[in-house]
Design a protein around this motif. Structure first.
Motif, PDB file in Angstrom:
ATOM      1  N   UNK A 167      -8.503   3.244 -37.122  1.00  0.00           N
ATOM      2  CA  UNK A 167      -7.382   3.489 -38.497  1.00  0.00           C
ATOM      3  C   UNK A 167      -8.024   2.122 -39.612  1.00  0.00           C
ATOM      4  N   UNK A 168      -9.332   1.706 -39.332  1.00  0.00           N
ATOM      5  CA  UNK A 168      -9.468   0.537 -40.200  1.00  0.00           C
ATOM      6  C   UNK A 168      -9.819   0.946 -41.756  1.00  0.00           C
ATOM      7  N   UNK A 169     -10.118   2.222 -42.092  1.00  0.00           N
ATOM      8  CA  UNK A 169      -9.999   2.655 -43.584  1.00  0.00           C
ATOM      9  C   UNK A 169      -8.548   2.586 -43.831  1.00  0.00           C
ATOM     10  N   UNK A 170      -7.683   3.380 -43.276  1.00  0.00           N
ATOM     11  CA  UNK A 170      -6.565   3.682 -43.564  1.00  0.00           C
ATOM     12  C   UNK A 170      -5.544   2.664 -43.766  1.00  0.00           C
ATOM     13  N   UNK A 171      -5.731   1.527 -42.840  1.00  0.00           N
ATOM     14  CA  UNK A 171      -5.009   0.496 -42.897  1.00  0.00           C
ATOM     15  C   UNK A 171      -5.729  -0.756 -43.462  1.00  0.00           C
ATOM     16  N   UNK A 172      -7.066  -0.867 -43.675  1.00  0.00           N
ATOM     17  CA  UNK A 172      -7.692  -1.840 -44.134  1.00  0.00           C
ATOM     18  C   UNK A 172      -7.359  -3.127 -43.406  1.00  0.00           C
ATOM     19  N   UNK A 173      -7.891  -2.940 -41.987  1.00  0.00           N
ATOM     20  CA  UNK A 173      -7.676  -4.100 -41.171  1.00  0.00           C
ATOM     21  C   UNK A 173      -8.269  -3.543 -39.579  1.00  0.00           C
ATOM     22  N   UNK A 174      -8.651  -4.640 -38.889  1.00  0.00           N
ATOM     23  CA  UNK A 174      -8.736  -4.463 -37.305  1.00  0.00           C
ATOM     24  C   UNK A 174      -7.889  -5.606 -36.767  1.00  0.00           C
ATOM     25  N   UNK A 175      -7.773  -5.652 -35.431  1.00  0.00           N
ATOM     26  CA  UNK A 175      -7.109  -6.828 -34.629  1.00  0.00           C
ATOM     27  C   UNK A 175      -7.963  -7.578 -34.064  1.00  0.00           C
TER      28      UNK A 175
END
Length: 721
Positions: free
Chosen positions: A527-535
């Protein structure tokens, strides 16, 4: 080959079955709301039957489920059948205008079966053989059990295919309850065959399960064990596949019975699910196997607002039915008997429960059971006709409900429509709730209930959907508990955002793939592109600790149980952890984020907010999505079903005070006109016919629908996928 009609007692040999037949599905009791419950007359003397049907007619009963636990009385010895009592019963019910949902009794094999086939008993994870005297006792991998269920289902279908009382077939009962898993040698052999078909090679299986860890590599198929009790926690990838295997085994048994019936009988076939209450069955898959989706639901007594969980289960059942009407096959008139403290329903609560199911798409309102049992494990379970008899409050309410449902036939086949989808995936639940996760406080069901309740309190209708579904028909998609998310599903959600949708994702999402393996690229990578982040790191809290979360406009929220260290890749903070010490070690870092991707927006909540704390987050998300909440007074539910010529507003007041609901139309229960405001007394219900309305608007719950919009209220459009 067609089975011969059996005489009252006749030995019959089961012939080989032909394949399923294609035939149109006729909805039972079309134009009416089905009303009734499980009927077990074999527990009573013959003279009681006549009293039963008289009282059923008084109560407005038009459908009963029969034969679900009757195997020992139908097949008295192997291959010897006694149908005399069932013939008489079906004729009696039909002559009194009561239709039958005819069950196959395969949830409870007779004593003679286990005496003849002791290897068909279930063995649990600790190696304990489960004995006779309960229900759900047979190994679903047992070939003798499978032969026996095909035999009894086929004989019943051949005998009663043309009986005018029979309008529906009911296979088995609550698959997976109380027993789903079986660790018997036969089940393990089936497991090994299932794995060979799934993976093709041991190299592929070892790679999928990560067996290099702890030296678990398998070199021969016969060495692949089932995940029974182990000294420490077992392989989680193996356990996830075991859950899939168990589900497949149950569904194989269902198909055997279903096809035995289909080869002989034209009526639709169902089995009773337990949406959000049973752990073992993936209802997205099961719903594809039945002709009509049906569900059992029981309130959970420790929950003071169990009606919210009821609404969740009803919406979930409608959603696995892909928007089509469904059947509530069991719920209780009052208390159940199997919880720690079995709380009786308050006056009017039974009708409120029933109308909530109706408002969320059910076209049948059924109970367990018609007459309370005097003996057995469920003698303290409530019934339509309780031990107290016809002078009881419960029976008076049963009769009142029957009279009300008789006024609502025009509601049948109308549909619910929603602009918001909540993602629900049984495989993700199976994986998330395994052992050795970062925190046992973060569970699938808790997050699902929290987010659903926020939407419920905001008056936002929802469907549920699978992460791989076509979501393009929704404005907003909410993912409360998507711990397991495949690369393909992640791409689907990202495309939804890019296409203009709004996506809201809760914490601990997209951590692993379909093998319970952490994604390459880390937590949240799909979901990095859709949310603009990783954990970067999960940082659960100690029990009792709380942290402050401060929104962009300065509102301070409280979080407990869980935090995450987020690595932003384009997302903007919407809320951050507060100043130390209240903000904890993540002081000033993002807690809630918003990201523009393509034409849409992706939101991420990296902490556990409760129902109240989610309110400002959801308000901002609704604004992005173009969703207009329609909150009602606390404790008042308002649901809308849409038909071609009218819409129906179903209002339920769970409060002890009166409420006002804005609506114009005719209350079908009182036949009184409603001009703009409906006064809903404490604990009362109403069903108001209105002009056809457009979902999602405020005035009169929507303006008149155009002919094009009416045409759009089709099965496909309402399915949401």
């Amino acid at each position: 080959m067609t089975l011969p009609m059996c005489s009252a007692t006749q030995r019959s040999v089961m012939p080989e079955l032909s394949g399923p037949t294609s035939r149109p599905i006729v909805w039972p009791l079309a134009g009416s709301i089905a009303y009734g419950g499980d009927y077990n007359p074999e527990q009573w003397p013959r003279e009681v039957w006549d009293e039963d049907v008289t009282l059923m007619r008084q109560a407005g009963v038009n459908l009963v489920s029969v034969g679900i636990f009757s195997w020992a009385m139908l097949e008295t010895e192997e291959g010897v059948f006694d149908f005399a009592w069932l013939d008489e019963l079906l004729d009696l019910l039909h002559s009194n205008g009561i239709a039958v949902d005819l069950g196959t009794p395969t949830v409870s094999p007779p004593a003679w079966f286990f005496a003849a086939y002791p290897d068909s008993r279930v063995i649990d994870a600790d190696g304990v053989v489960k004995g006779f005297g309960s229900r759900g006792m047979a190994s679903h991998a047992s070939p003798e059990y499978r032969d026996a269920i095909v035999r009894i289902a086929g004989v019943l279908a051949a005998r009663y295919a043309d009986h005018p009382a029979v309008v529906l077939w009911h296979v088995h009962n609550e698959y997976g309850v109380p027993v789903a898993e079986d660790f018997s040698p036969r089940a393990v052999a089936s497991w090994q065959a299932w794995l060979q078909e799934r993976y093709g090679s041991l190299d592929a299986l070892n790679a999928a399960w990560g067996t290099a860890f702890w030296g678990q590599r398998f070199a021969r198929w016969e060495h692949v064990v089932a995940p029974a009790a182990t000294p420490s926690t077992g392989n989680p990838s193996m356990k996830l596949d075991w859950a899939r295997f168990t589900d497949d085994q149950l569904r194989e048994c269902f198909r055997l019975e279903r096809d035995a019936i289909r080869a002989r009988a034209p009526q639709p076939i169902t089995t009773n699910f337990m949406a959000h209450q049973s752990w073992n069955t993936d209802l997205w898959k099961w719903a594809q196997e039945v002709d009509i989706v049906s569900d059992d639901h029981y309130l959970w007594s420790p929950d003071p607002e169990a009606h919210v969980a009821l609404a969740l289960s009803a919406d979930l059942t409608r959603s696995v039915a892909r928007g089509r009407p469904w059947m509530l096959l069991e719920h209780s008139t009052s208390a159940v008997n199997w919880q720690g403290r079995n709380i009786a329903k308050r006056p009017g609560e039974m009708q409120r429960n029933a109308l909530t199911h109706l408002g969320r798409g059910a076209d049948a309102i059924m109970f367990f059971q018609w007459r309370a049992s005097r003996s057995g494990a469920e003698k303290f379970h409530s019934a339509m006709l309780p031990h107290a008899g016809t002078s009881s409050r419960v029976f008076r309410e049963v009769t009142e409900l029957g009279a009300h449902l008789a006024l609502l036939g025009e509601v049948q086949d109308s549909r619910v429509q929603a602009d918001v989808a909540v993602l629900y995936d049984w495989e993700s639940m199976w994986a998330q709730d395994l052992e050795w996760r970062p925190s046992d406080a973060l569970t699938f069901r808790e997050r699902m209930r929290t987010y659903y309740e926020r939407l419920w309190r905001d008056g936002v209708p929802v469907d549920f959907a699978h992460p791989a579904d076509d979501l393009s028909g929704y404005k907003l998609v909410v993912a409360p508990a998507s711990y397991l998310l495949t690369e393909e599903a992640g791409a689907n959600l990202t495309a939804f955002v890019a296409g203009g949708g709004t996506l809201l994702v809760s914490c601990f999402a997209a951590a692993v793939d379909e093998h319970d393996t952490v994604h390459a690229g880390g937590f949240g990578a799909p979901l990095k592109d859709g949310l603009g982040l990783t954990v970067e790191e999960y940082r659960p809290l100690r029990e009792g600790d709380v942290v402050a979360v401060v929104s962009a406009d300065g509102e301070e929220l409280t979080s407990r149980d869980w935090t995450e260290d987020l690595a932003l890749a384009g997302a903007q903070p919407w809320a951050t952890y507060g100043a130390a010490p209240a903000g904890g070690p993540l002081e000033g870092t993002p807690a809630v984020t918003r990201h523009t991707h393509g034409a849409g927006t992706g939101w991420y909540v990296g902490t556990t907010l409760d129902v109240a704390a989610l309110a400002p987050v959801l308000a901002a998300v609704y604004a992005d999505a173009g969703v207009t909440p329609a909150p009602t007074p606390d404790g008042v539910e308002v649901m809308v079903r849409h038909g071609a010529s009218a819409s129906y507003v179903v209002a339920v007041n769970h409060n002890e005070t009166d409420a006002i609901v804005p609506v114009t139309g005719t209350d079908l229960l009182t036949e009184q006109a409603v001009d703009g405001e409906l006064t809903l007394p404490a604990g009362a219900v109403a069903v108001v016919r209105t002009a056809p309305v457009r979902p999602g608007t405020a005035e009169n719950f929507g303006g008149p629908l155009s002919s094009e919009e009416l045409a759009g209220l089709s099965d496909a459009a309402l399915a949401g996928s």
